[in-house]
Design a protein around this motif. Structure first.
Motif, PDB file in Angstrom:
ATOM      1  N   ARG A 170       0.301   7.760   5.987  1.00 50.28           N
ATOM      2  CA  ARG A 170       0.309   6.549   5.345  1.00 50.28           C
ATOM      3  C   ARG A 170       1.449   5.912   5.435  1.00 50.28           C
ATOM      4  O   ARG A 170       1.861   4.554   5.779  1.00 50.28           O
ATOM      5  CB  ARG A 170      -0.111   6.382   3.829  1.00 50.28           C
ATOM      6  CG  ARG A 170      -1.359   6.664   3.439  1.00 50.28           C
ATOM      7  CD  ARG A 170      -1.696   6.994   1.960  1.00 50.28           C
ATOM      8  NE  ARG A 170      -1.301   5.901   1.285  1.00 50.28           N
ATOM      9  CZ  ARG A 170      -0.866   6.151   0.093  1.00 50.28           C
ATOM     10  NH1 ARG A 170      -1.031   7.162  -0.565  1.00 50.28           N
ATOM     11  NH2 ARG A 170      -0.402   4.916  -0.913  1.00 50.28           N
ATOM     12  N   TRP A 171       2.755   6.626   5.259  1.00 52.17           N
ATOM     13  CA  TRP A 171       4.031   6.087   5.750  1.00 52.17           C
ATOM     14  C   TRP A 171       4.011   5.615   6.775  1.00 52.17           C
ATOM     15  O   TRP A 171       4.663   4.352   7.273  1.00 52.17           O
ATOM     16  CB  TRP A 171       5.145   6.986   5.171  1.00 52.17           C
ATOM     17  CG  TRP A 171       6.504   6.465   5.030  1.00 52.17           C
ATOM     18  CD1 TRP A 171       7.420   6.550   6.150  1.00 52.17           C
ATOM     19  CD2 TRP A 171       6.920   5.489   3.970  1.00 52.17           C
ATOM     20  NE1 TRP A 171       8.585   5.823   5.825  1.00 52.17           N
ATOM     21  CE2 TRP A 171       8.425   5.336   4.437  1.00 52.17           C
ATOM     22  CE3 TRP A 171       6.716   5.078   2.778  1.00 52.17           C
ATOM     23  CZ2 TRP A 171       9.264   4.617   3.798  1.00 52.17           C
ATOM     24  CZ3 TRP A 171       7.520   4.116   2.200  1.00 52.17           C
ATOM     25  CH2 TRP A 171       8.678   4.032   2.863  1.00 52.17           C
ATOM     26  N   ASP A 193      -1.041  13.594   4.600  1.00 56.15           N
ATOM     27  CA  ASP A 193      -1.803  12.364   4.330  1.00 56.15           C
ATOM     28  C   ASP A 193      -0.798  11.416   3.916  1.00 56.15           C
ATOM     29  O   ASP A 193      -0.567  10.106   4.587  1.00 56.15           O
ATOM     30  CB  ASP A 193      -2.701  12.410   3.464  1.00 56.15           C
ATOM     31  CG  ASP A 193      -2.287  13.231   2.104  1.00 56.15           C
ATOM     32  OD1 ASP A 193      -1.180  13.882   2.190  1.00 56.15           O
ATOM     33  OD2 ASP A 193      -2.844  13.220   1.166  1.00 56.15           O
ATOM     34  N   ARG A 194       0.261  11.669   3.373  1.00 53.41           N
ATOM     35  CA  ARG A 194       1.219  10.775   2.817  1.00 53.41           C
ATOM     36  C   ARG A 194       2.265  10.383   3.896  1.00 53.41           C
ATOM     37  O   ARG A 194       2.634   9.012   4.121  1.00 53.41           O
ATOM     38  CB  ARG A 194       2.185  11.119   1.333  1.00 53.41           C
ATOM     39  CG  ARG A 194       1.100  11.003   0.426  1.00 53.41           C
ATOM     40  CD  ARG A 194       2.002  11.248  -0.910  1.00 53.41           C
ATOM     41  NE  ARG A 194       2.316  12.669  -1.049  1.00 53.41           N
ATOM     42  CZ  ARG A 194       2.892  13.590  -1.956  1.00 53.41           C
ATOM     43  NH1 ARG A 194       3.184  12.596  -3.193  1.00 53.41           N
ATOM     44  NH2 ARG A 194       3.052  14.908  -1.875  1.00 53.41           N
ATOM     45  N   ASP A 230       0.830  -1.365   0.008  1.00 56.80           N
ATOM     46  CA  ASP A 230      -0.034   0.083  -0.076  1.00 56.80           C
ATOM     47  C   ASP A 230       0.887   1.089   0.108  1.00 56.80           C
ATOM     48  O   ASP A 230       0.382   2.238  -0.182  1.00 56.80           O
ATOM     49  CB  ASP A 230      -1.039   0.126   1.248  1.00 56.80           C
ATOM     50  CG  ASP A 230      -0.245  -0.241   2.500  1.00 56.80           C
ATOM     51  OD1 ASP A 230       0.700  -1.063   2.464  1.00 56.80           O
ATOM     52  OD2 ASP A 230      -0.746   0.190   3.554  1.00 56.80           O
ATOM     53  N   VAL A 231       1.874   1.047   0.281  1.00 51.55           N
ATOM     54  CA  VAL A 231       3.017   2.511   0.200  1.00 51.55           C
ATOM     55  C   VAL A 231       4.062   2.421  -0.825  1.00 51.55           C
ATOM     56  O   VAL A 231       4.976   3.125  -0.679  1.00 51.55           O
ATOM     57  CB  VAL A 231       3.599   2.803   1.667  1.00 51.55           C
ATOM     58  CG1 VAL A 231       2.526   3.200   2.617  1.00 51.55           C
ATOM     59  CG2 VAL A 231       4.453   1.654   2.226  1.00 51.55           C
ATOM     60  N   GLN A 252      -5.168  -0.450  12.426  1.00 56.31           N
ATOM     61  CA  GLN A 252      -5.414   0.547  11.246  1.00 56.31           C
ATOM     62  C   GLN A 252      -5.403   1.918  11.999  1.00 56.31           C
ATOM     63  O   GLN A 252      -5.096   2.777  11.538  1.00 56.31           O
ATOM     64  CB  GLN A 252      -6.458   0.336  10.381  1.00 56.31           C
ATOM     65  CG  GLN A 252      -6.067  -0.717   9.445  1.00 56.31           C
ATOM     66  CD  GLN A 252      -7.410  -1.057   8.520  1.00 56.31           C
ATOM     67  OE1 GLN A 252      -8.524  -1.108   9.054  1.00 56.31           O
ATOM     68  NE2 GLN A 252      -7.045  -1.217   7.198  1.00 56.31           N
TER      69      GLN A 252
END
Ligand code: PMP
Length: 402
Positions: free
Chosen positions: A297-298, A293-294, A10-11, A332
């Motif tokens: 996620r990371w 946001d990134r 996903d990343v 999550q």
């Protein structure tokens, strides 16, 4: 140090983006043999933040709000522009009404609310909800205000925030039962600094009703994930600039100014931390360009990998969120913080062992309140410069300890 081919799927597309950002942290690139895993305590600074400080000090250093010559005017403007930047960064829906007050960090921000605003808001017989298993910075100021008011004959009841035992999350259902018309102030934390979970604060408003004031400790969220005061419907947000890539001794408290009296920090505050404020502006700009946001996620992907890896090692207990990446599982909601213990090795000793392998982690009680964990633990906290390779190497060192 690079990311291994085992980058979580996903990343994967963030690989190049992350390498480019990591390259901007001079202290990180200067020590490829070390892994800084303590960003929850304070964050490392990217080059543009350091450059902004250097440029300011060598071109226009002066005091703010005093003097009429260009350097002084420029400094005053920088301070005011940074206030606006904080509002924008927090997605403030009504910036013309809110206040931004600069502090040295989250602790001072919360204490300023407790000292300069809360006593004007509370009346005899009111209740305040205090998150007794969160950071002491979000506990002590409120109980100090309670004691101060009691000396003036105003008696306020402290209600201990209810938690779900296994995960360390707030128990929103129990909170809804506890909250009544006299519950006027609720202190909460966005991301827990030990349990690592997003505390679902968007559900707090529903639990406590439309009139209670909600004060958010955003020390572990601002700079790590998008924070929208519009979406959260909170009244105060306190955060640490130094955990959001700005210089030590920086932070801010944002006030919505919609419920209760205006937030007007009291007294003559003297010369502001102009260099710190300049660094905060540069840090927020950098974070915006990088994309919170990134970054989220990371760091969430690395933390999930570490959590899942630890779960496969019998000797370790993960504190807080434990399960895997199943839909709607607590993992999550785990952000970039993972806390754990070894069955036999004391956490302090584990910290020394890990440093001998180049890992810098935090090993103690993490300033948690009295309702928190009884024994010490090791905390790994991540930022965008951390790599999958660091996590895999950490897991293999931990695995070798049995
Ligand atoms: N709240 C939380 C959740 C924290 O993690 C911390 C820092 N560890 C603080 C408050 C205190 O922040 P500061 O030291 O910047 O005042």
């Amino acid at each position: 140090m690079t990311n291994s081919p085992e980058l979580p799927s996903d990343v994967k597309e963030l690989d190049e983006w992350q390498r480019a950002l990591r390259a901007q942290f001079p202290i990180v690139t200067a020590h490829p043999d070390l892994a800084y895993l303590d960003s929850a305590a304070t964050a490392q600074k990217p080059r543009p933040v350091l450059d902004a400080v250097q440029t300011y000090l060598t071109t226009s250093n002066a005091n703010a709000g005093r003097g009429t010559y260009p350097w002084a005017n420029r400094t005053t403007a920088l301070v005011e522009q940074t206030r606006d930047l904080v509002r924008e960064f927090l997605d403030d829906p009504a910036p013309e009404r809110s206040a931004v007050h600069f502090t040295s960090g989250t602790t001072e921000g919360l204490r300023t609310v407790a000292r300069d605003w809360l006593p004007n808001f509370l009346a005899d017989g009111d209740e305040i909800v205090v998150p007794v298993a969160d950071h002491r910075a979000n506990i002590d100021p409120w109980t100090e205000t309670q004691r101060l008011l009691a000396r003036q004959g105003v008696h306020v009841r402290v209600v201990a925030m209810p938690y779900q035992q296994a995960s360390g999350d707030y128990d929103h259902t129990a909170l809804a039962r506890l909250a009544g018309p006299r519950t006027r102030f609720v202190a909460v934390t966005h991301v827990h600094h030990v349990y690592g979970g997003d505390m679902n604060v968007h559900r707090i408003r529903g639990a406590v009703g439309p009139d209670a004031v909600i004060c958010l400790d955003a020390a572990q969220s601002v700079g790590h994930l998008p924070v929208s005061v519009a979406g959260l419907d909170v009244d105060f947000v306190a955060f640490s600039g130094h955990k959001a890539l700005a210089l030590p001794g920086t932070g801010a408290v944002w006030a919505r100014q919609a419920r209760g009296p205006a937030f007007v920090p009291g007294g003559w505050s003297g010369t502001p931390n102009t260099v710190g404020i300049v660094s905060l502006a540069a840090a927020l700009d950098w974070l915006r360009a990088a994309g919170t946001d990134r970054i989220e996620r990371w760091t969430v992907a690395l933390a999930a990998r570490l959590t899942d890896g630890l779960r496969d090692l019998d000797a370790y207990e993960v504190v807080g969120c434990r399960t895997s990446l199943a839909a709607d599982s607590p993992v999550q909601r785990r952000r970039g913080i993972v806390t754990f213990r070894h069955r036999d090795i004391r956490s302090g000793d584990l910290g020394f062992i890990l440093f001998s392998h180049g890992f810098m982690v935090r090993c103690d009680h993490h300033c948690q309140g009295s309702a928190g964990e009884r024994s010490e633990s090791v905390r790994v906290s991540l930022h965008v410069h951390n790599t999958v390779e660091e996590i895999e190497r950490l897991l293999s060192v931990l695995g070798a300890l049995g």
